[in-house]
Design an enzyme around this catalytic site. Structure first.
Site, short mmCIF file in Angstrom:
data_model
loop_
_atom_site.label_atom_id
_atom_site.label_comp_id
_atom_site.label_asym_id
_atom_site.label_seq_id
_atom_site.Cartn_x
_atom_site.Cartn_y
_atom_site.Cartn_z
N GLY A 105 -62.20 24.00 43.47
CA GLY A 105 -61.87 25.10 44.37
C GLY A 105 -60.38 25.26 44.56
N SER A 154 -53.99 24.06 37.62
CA SER A 154 -54.89 24.24 36.49
C SER A 154 -56.06 23.27 36.57
CB SER A 154 -54.14 24.05 35.18
OG SER A 154 -55.03 24.06 34.07
N HIS A 177 -58.56 30.30 34.05
CA HIS A 177 -59.97 29.92 33.92
C HIS A 177 -60.82 30.41 35.08
CE1 HIS A 177 -58.60 26.36 36.35
NE2 HIS A 177 -59.80 26.50 36.89
N SER A 226 -58.26 25.28 42.09
CA SER A 226 -57.71 25.94 40.91
C SER A 226 -56.99 27.23 41.28
CB SER A 226 -58.83 26.27 39.92
OG SER A 226 -59.18 25.16 39.16
N ASP A 282 -53.21 28.76 30.88
CA ASP A 282 -54.13 28.82 32.02
C ASP A 282 -53.47 29.62 33.13
OD1 ASP A 282 -56.28 28.56 33.64
OD2 ASP A 282 -56.07 26.41 34.00
#
Length: 388
Positions: free
Chosen positions: A340, A357, A232, A342, A260
């Site tokens: 942030g 994720s 993402h 991720s 993801d």
């Protein structure tokens, strides 16, 4: 790469092309046996002094207790594949129990108990096989989930499929209808969660691992030719820049929702290293493989916002219902995360586990976070993990 200071440049090289996602330390189902020779449980010590210190802080353990737990988890990880094979068609799942320091394997027949115990695992007799529960979950995966349904996964200890609903939405008509359909599919239990999950991307801020467009995310793990991260965070072809604004590479592949995960090529003076950055919170961690830790094992996360945090593996092969769509085969943990983080790395001992994720909560009040298992990403793109 631009030279700022020797220290900052070194940290940047590790972070932006490094083995984890961004800052500090912190499946769903990866194969029991790693796909390549690099994905094995190493004979090297499972933890650095920094990791032991972090586990003492996050779990309330003494140093000797932290060492004992890591040793027990390493043993459990090593035997879980053998135990599953010994259980055969009667296999009902497995999990690590910190209170006993051992792996427990569920079986549906007394006939397999001795064979499973011979591997070193404890045994519990249950009603449903893992194959049966996986089939129920797969059936639920075909349903359209309303926003009030958070996630669903197979819980081997409960020997049921657990459907999580947001507490404030439990009386919603669509949520009730989903739950009724899920229960009709097979053995299902419903639990409440505090908040709905969301991804942990963030707007641009200074001094963080990497940027694509106006989004900041964290690097996951180094692979030969680049690094893996969350899907993402960017689409295939998107450019990626580092903390200093210099170009790193481009997204070569990306999938979200459904999955993801993504991987980014590395060039322009950046390079890859088999390290997860500690950002001064703990010492940097070497990555030596990607053997999947069992349910109940400790796990830590590194991210560019909240740095290093630890928790436990709560579930594997969980379907997470984000607002953008469902993501399958995720691993749920009790580790906190924030926007942030991720794409950042989840690691257990010296074994890579997955990339951050999303989740709910934060690192002040707590929460839960899901990661996309690393072995699935490596297999999907034909990548090889960079190991020490």
């Amino acid at each position: 790469m631009r030279r700022i200071t020797a220290l900052r440049t070194a940290l940047s090289a590790v972070l932006l092309v490094g083995a984890w996602a961004g800052a500090g330390f912190p499946s769903a189902s990866a194969a029991d046996t790693p796909a390549t020779a690099s994905r094995t449980v190493s004979d090297a010590p499972p933890a650095s002094a920094g990791l032991l210190t972090a586990m003492q802080k996050d779990f309330g353990l003494t140093e000797s207790q932290a060492r004992a737990r890591l040793s027990a988890e390493k043993t459990a990880t090593a035997i879980q594949g053998k135990a599953k094979h010994a259980a055969g068609a009667t296999y009902g799942g497995s999990w690590f129990d910190p209170s006993t320091g051992g792996l427990t394997v569920a079986v549906t027949s007394d006939k397999q108990k001795a064979a499973v115990r011979a591997t070193g695992a404890a045994v519990r007799l249950v009603t449903h096989t893992a194959r049966r529960l996986d089939a129920v979950k797969a059936r639920i995966d075909t349903f359209d989930a309303p926003a009030g349904v958070s996630s669903w996964h197979v819980d081997p200890q409960a020997n049921k499929v657990v459907v999580s609903v947001v507490a404030s939405a439990q009386d919603d008509n669509d949520v009730r209808a989903f739950v009724e359909r899920a229960r009709a599919a097979g053995p299902v239990v419903v639990e409440q969660t505090a908040q709905a999950p969301q991804t942990f991307a963030a707007g641009t801020v200074g001094g963080d691992p990497y940027y694509t467009g106006n989004v900041r995310c964290s690097i996951g793990f180094s692979v030969y030719g680049g690094f893996v991260t969350a899907g993402h965070c960017g689409q295939a072809g998107a450019g990626v820049s580092g903390w200093d604004g210099s170009a790193i590479g481009n997204f070569q592949g990306s999938s979200f929702p459904g999955d993801d995960y993504a991987w980014v090529s590395v060039g322009n003076g950046w390079w890859t290293v088999p390290v997860v950055l500690g950002w001064g919170t703990v010492s940097d961690q070497l990555v030596r493989g990607s053997a999947e830790a069992p349910i109940g094992a400790s796990i830590c996360r590194s991210g560019s916002t909240s740095h290093w945090h630890c928790g436990n593996v709560l579930a594997t092969n969980e379907t997470v219902n984000y607002s953008q769509g469902a993501v399958y085969q995720m691993t749920k943990t009790s580790v906190c995360a924030e926007p942030g983080d991720s794409g950042g790395s989840f690691i257990s001992g010296d074994q890579a586990q997955g990339v951050t994720s999303g989740g709910w909560g934060n690192c002040s009040s707590g929460g839960e976070t899901w990661h996309q298992p690393i072995n699935e990403i490596l297999n999907r793109y034909g990548l090889t993990l960079h190991t020490a």
